[in-house]
Design a protein around this motif. Structure first.
Motif, PDB file in Angstrom:
ATOM      1  N   ARG A 287     -18.332  25.941   4.795  1.00 28.14           N
ATOM      2  CA  ARG A 287     -17.750  24.595   4.970  1.00 28.14           C
ATOM      3  C   ARG A 287     -16.431  24.603   4.432  1.00 28.14           C
ATOM      4  O   ARG A 287     -16.114  25.926   2.986  1.00 28.14           O
ATOM      5  N   PHE A 288     -15.206  24.617   5.153  1.00 25.56           N
ATOM      6  CA  PHE A 288     -13.935  24.697   4.630  1.00 25.56           C
ATOM      7  C   PHE A 288     -12.984  22.905   4.855  1.00 25.56           C
ATOM      8  O   PHE A 288     -13.775  22.588   5.586  1.00 25.56           O
ATOM      9  N   GLY A 289     -12.788  22.752   3.852  1.00 22.58           N
ATOM     10  CA  GLY A 289     -12.099  21.387   4.015  1.00 22.58           C
ATOM     11  C   GLY A 289     -10.570  21.460   2.545  1.00 22.58           C
ATOM     12  O   GLY A 289     -10.808  22.307   2.290  1.00 22.58           O
ATOM     13  N   GLY A 290     -10.615  19.805   2.530  1.00 21.54           N
ATOM     14  CA  GLY A 290      -9.554  20.171   1.683  1.00 21.54           C
ATOM     15  C   GLY A 290      -8.039  19.458   1.637  1.00 21.54           C
ATOM     16  O   GLY A 290      -7.360  19.528   1.132  1.00 21.54           O
ATOM     17  N   SER A 291      -8.206  20.144   3.034  1.00 23.59           N
ATOM     18  CA  SER A 291      -6.566  20.414   3.948  1.00 23.59           C
ATOM     19  C   SER A 291      -6.010  18.871   3.263  1.00 23.59           C
ATOM     20  O   SER A 291      -6.181  18.427   3.471  1.00 23.59           O
ATOM     21  N   PRO A 292      -4.524  19.195   2.749  1.00 23.26           N
ATOM     22  CA  PRO A 292      -4.221  17.980   2.463  1.00 23.26           C
ATOM     23  C   PRO A 292      -3.065  17.642   3.736  1.00 23.26           C
ATOM     24  O   PRO A 292      -2.704  15.959   3.539  1.00 23.26           O
ATOM     25  N   HIS A 293      -3.003  18.799   5.095  1.00 24.75           N
ATOM     26  CA  HIS A 293      -3.419  18.070   6.326  1.00 24.75           C
ATOM     27  C   HIS A 293      -4.192  17.983   7.394  1.00 24.75           C
ATOM     28  O   HIS A 293      -4.575  18.912   7.228  1.00 24.75           O
ATOM     29  N   PHE A 294      -4.345  16.384   7.519  1.00 22.00           N
ATOM     30  CA  PHE A 294      -5.562  16.543   7.860  1.00 22.00           C
ATOM     31  C   PHE A 294      -5.914  17.129  10.036  1.00 22.00           C
ATOM     32  O   PHE A 294      -4.719  17.443  10.272  1.00 22.00           O
ATOM     33  N   GLY A 295      -7.198  17.994   9.704  1.00 21.72           N
ATOM     34  CA  GLY A 295      -7.244  18.614  11.469  1.00 21.72           C
ATOM     35  C   GLY A 295      -6.525  19.994  10.447  1.00 21.72           C
ATOM     36  O   GLY A 295      -6.535  20.772  12.085  1.00 21.72           O
ATOM     37  N   GLU A 296      -5.749  20.388  10.110  1.00 18.79           N
ATOM     38  CA  GLU A 296      -5.515  21.761   9.799  1.00 18.79           C
ATOM     39  C   GLU A 296      -6.251  22.410   8.892  1.00 18.79           C
ATOM     40  O   GLU A 296      -6.688  21.614   7.489  1.00 18.79           O
ATOM     41  N   LEU A 297      -6.183  23.869   8.445  1.00 21.18           N
ATOM     42  CA  LEU A 297      -6.711  24.785   7.592  1.00 21.18           C
ATOM     43  C   LEU A 297      -5.618  25.285   6.752  1.00 21.18           C
ATOM     44  O   LEU A 297      -6.549  25.637   5.100  1.00 21.18           O
ATOM     45  N   LEU A 298      -4.089  24.950   6.950  1.00 18.55           N
ATOM     46  CA  LEU A 298      -3.966  25.005   5.553  1.00 18.55           C
ATOM     47  C   LEU A 298      -3.307  24.560   4.639  1.00 18.55           C
ATOM     48  O   LEU A 298      -4.099  23.030   4.348  1.00 18.55           O
ATOM     49  N   GLY A 299      -4.231  25.507   3.462  1.00 20.89           N
ATOM     50  CA  GLY A 299      -4.388  24.701   2.117  1.00 20.89           C
ATOM     51  C   GLY A 299      -6.118  24.369   1.696  1.00 20.89           C
ATOM     52  O   GLY A 299      -5.347  23.294   0.764  1.00 20.89           O
ATOM     53  N   GLY A 300      -6.684  24.502   2.566  1.00 22.50           N
ATOM     54  CA  GLY A 300      -8.132  24.685   2.513  1.00 22.50           C
ATOM     55  C   GLY A 300      -8.285  25.460   1.857  1.00 22.50           C
ATOM     56  O   GLY A 300      -7.841  26.402   0.979  1.00 22.50           O
ATOM     57  N   TYR A 301      -9.796  25.133   1.569  1.00 24.46           N
ATOM     58  CA  TYR A 301     -10.773  25.562   1.012  1.00 24.46           C
ATOM     59  C   TYR A 301     -11.689  25.857   1.444  1.00 24.46           C
ATOM     60  O   TYR A 301     -12.070  25.133   1.566  1.00 24.46           O
ATOM     61  N   PHE A 302     -13.383  27.747   0.433  1.00 20.98           N
ATOM     62  CA  PHE A 302     -14.665  27.485   1.244  1.00 20.98           C
ATOM     63  C   PHE A 302     -14.780  26.634   0.426  1.00 20.98           C
ATOM     64  O   PHE A 302     -15.057  27.448  -1.244  1.00 20.98           O
ATOM     65  N   ASP A 303     -15.949  25.371   0.562  1.00 22.00           N
ATOM     66  CA  ASP A 303     -16.444  24.360  -1.444  1.00 22.00           C
ATOM     67  C   ASP A 303     -18.025  25.304  -1.163  1.00 22.00           C
ATOM     68  O   ASP A 303     -18.558  24.048  -2.098  1.00 22.00           O
ATOM     69  N   SER A 304     -18.359  24.744  -0.126  1.00 22.51           N
ATOM     70  CA  SER A 304     -19.242  25.493  -0.511  1.00 22.51           C
ATOM     71  C   SER A 304     -20.186  26.222   0.622  1.00 22.51           C
ATOM     72  O   SER A 304     -19.346  26.499   1.668  1.00 22.51           O
ATOM     73  N   TRP A 305     -21.408  27.368   0.446  1.00 23.03           N
ATOM     74  CA  TRP A 305     -21.761  28.777   1.029  1.00 23.03           C
ATOM     75  C   TRP A 305     -22.613  28.311   0.977  1.00 23.03           C
ATOM     76  O   TRP A 305     -23.821  27.649   0.543  1.00 23.03           O
ATOM     77  N   GLY A 306     -23.714  29.122   2.336  1.00 24.73           N
ATOM     78  CA  GLY A 306     -24.969  29.397   2.115  1.00 24.73           C
ATOM     79  C   GLY A 306     -25.521  30.469   1.544  1.00 24.73           C
ATOM     80  O   GLY A 306     -24.316  30.735   0.880  1.00 24.73           O
ATOM     81  N   GLN A 307     -26.155  30.931   1.276  1.00 21.52           N
ATOM     82  CA  GLN A 307     -26.755  32.180   0.878  1.00 21.52           C
ATOM     83  C   GLN A 307     -26.516  33.119   1.261  1.00 21.52           C
ATOM     84  O   GLN A 307     -26.813  34.207   0.280  1.00 21.52           O
ATOM     85  N   GLY A 308     -25.914  33.395   1.954  1.00 23.81           N
ATOM     86  CA  GLY A 308     -26.851  35.004   3.087  1.00 23.81           C
ATOM     87  C   GLY A 308     -26.986  35.564   3.274  1.00 23.81           C
ATOM     88  O   GLY A 308     -27.980  35.445   2.990  1.00 23.81           O
ATOM     89  N   THR A 309     -26.863  36.306   4.379  1.00 21.36           N
ATOM     90  CA  THR A 309     -27.669  36.995   5.145  1.00 21.36           C
ATOM     91  C   THR A 309     -27.594  39.021   5.341  1.00 21.36           C
ATOM     92  O   THR A 309     -26.752  38.738   5.800  1.00 21.36           O
ATOM     93  N   LEU A 310     -28.232  39.212   5.070  1.00 22.85           N
ATOM     94  CA  LEU A 310     -27.831  41.243   4.951  1.00 22.85           C
ATOM     95  C   LEU A 310     -27.875  40.849   6.484  1.00 22.85           C
ATOM     96  O   LEU A 310     -29.207  40.799   7.510  1.00 22.85           O
ATOM     97  N   VAL A 311     -26.616  41.535   7.212  1.00 24.90           N
ATOM     98  CA  VAL A 311     -27.555  42.529   8.313  1.00 24.90           C
ATOM     99  C   VAL A 311     -27.055  43.371   8.254  1.00 24.90           C
ATOM    100  O   VAL A 311     -26.396  44.330   8.280  1.00 24.90           O
ATOM    101  N   THR A 312     -28.244  44.311   8.750  1.00 25.88           N
ATOM    102  CA  THR A 312     -28.415  45.936   8.924  1.00 25.88           C
ATOM    103  C   THR A 312     -27.965  46.744  10.312  1.00 25.88           C
ATOM    104  O   THR A 312     -29.031  46.367  11.610  1.00 25.88           O
ATOM    105  N   VAL A 313     -26.825  47.287  10.473  1.00 26.74           N
ATOM    106  CA  VAL A 313     -26.947  47.842  11.800  1.00 26.74           C
ATOM    107  C   VAL A 313     -26.930  49.345  12.438  1.00 26.74           C
ATOM    108  O   VAL A 313     -26.109  50.059  11.055  1.00 26.74           O
ATOM    109  N   SER A 314     -28.500  50.012  12.374  1.00 25.59           N
ATOM    110  CA  SER A 314     -28.838  50.751  12.215  1.00 25.59           C
ATOM    111  C   SER A 314     -28.831  51.302  13.004  1.00 25.59           C
ATOM    112  O   SER A 314     -30.378  50.676  13.918  1.00 25.59           O
TER     113      SER A 314
END
Lengths: 127, 107
Positions: free
Chosen positions: A99-126
């Motif tokens: 999740r990306f949020g926290g921007s002081p400019h509503f509806g914009e990416l400027l100044g935001g940050y990734f405040d919550s993450w999933g655990q991640g999933t490994l994808v292997t291409v072979s």
């Protein structure tokens, strides 16, 4: 408490299309305060931003991947997704949704940050 | 694209030490700089946003400073759980980029 969970194939062959879903619980993908993002990390390497999407469907992509990436959001089912075309071994990575949020400019990416993450999933291409 | 250079790339320190990690941006990014901690096999965790604001729940031994192009993350009195890799990330423009990381190891 927000929870993000990635799901998708663990193993793929070159030239296939990667499809990942991030299921959101404890929060809503339609919340206009936040964006939803994908980030990946090749084994033993650093973090690479793939793209970010808003509940409205407006999306932003890393230019290095833009020609192969599509992000979608389904606010009714509360998930967002990533499609990456024509994968190669170089796309082998742990894929995180966040999740990306926290921007002081509503509806914009400027100044935001990734405040919550999933655990991640490994994808292997072979082959 | 804005490039972030972290230094050092690795660092050895002891419990109780004070350490400083630097992140330099290739152009002015105001204070739109965030710091994350990542432990092996885990997702990154937000520590500091907007250069100096501590994320809720993060211990006060972590602090961030800087503006423009030069930023620092300082950890005072290192604890065993602080040994991890640290990344900076800017949100001044897309693409959002991350620094190369600083691996903090036990001496």
């Amino acid at each position: 408490q927000l929870h993000l969970q990635e799901s998708g194939p663990g193993l793929m062959k070159p030239s296939e299309t990667l499809s990942l879903i991030c299921t959101v619980s404890g929060g809503s993908t339609s919340d206009s305060r936040y964006f939803w993002a994908w980030i990946r990390q090749p084994p033993g390497k650093g973090l690479e931003w793939i793209g970010t999407i808003y509940y409205s469907g407006v999306s932003y992509y890393n230019p290095s991947l833009k020609s192969r990436v599509t992000l979608l959001v389904d606010t009714a089912k509360n998930y967002f997704s990533l499609k990456l075309n024509s994968v190669t071994a170089a796309d082998t990575a742990v894929y995180y949704c966040a999740r990306f949020g926290g921007s002081p400019h509503f509806g914009e990416l400027l100044g935001g940050y990734f405040d919550s993450w999933g655990q991640g999933t490994l994808v292997t291409v072979s082959s | 694209d804005i490039h972030l250079t972290q230094s050092p790339s690795s660092l050895s320190a002891s419990v109780g030490d004070r350490v400083t990690i630097t992140c330099r941006a290739s152009q002015i990014i105001s204070r739109y700089l965030n710091w994350y901690q990542q432990k092996p096999g885990r997702a990154p965790k937000l520590l500091v946003y907007a250069a100096s604001t501590l994320q809720s729940g993060v211990p006060s031994r972590f602090s961030g400073s800087g503006s423009g192009t030069d930023f620092t993350l300082t950890i005072t009195s290192l604890q065993p759980e602080d040994f991890a890799t640290y990344y900076c990330q800017h949100s001044y423009s897309t693409p959002d980029t991350f620094g190369g990381g600083t691996k903090l190891e036990i001496k």
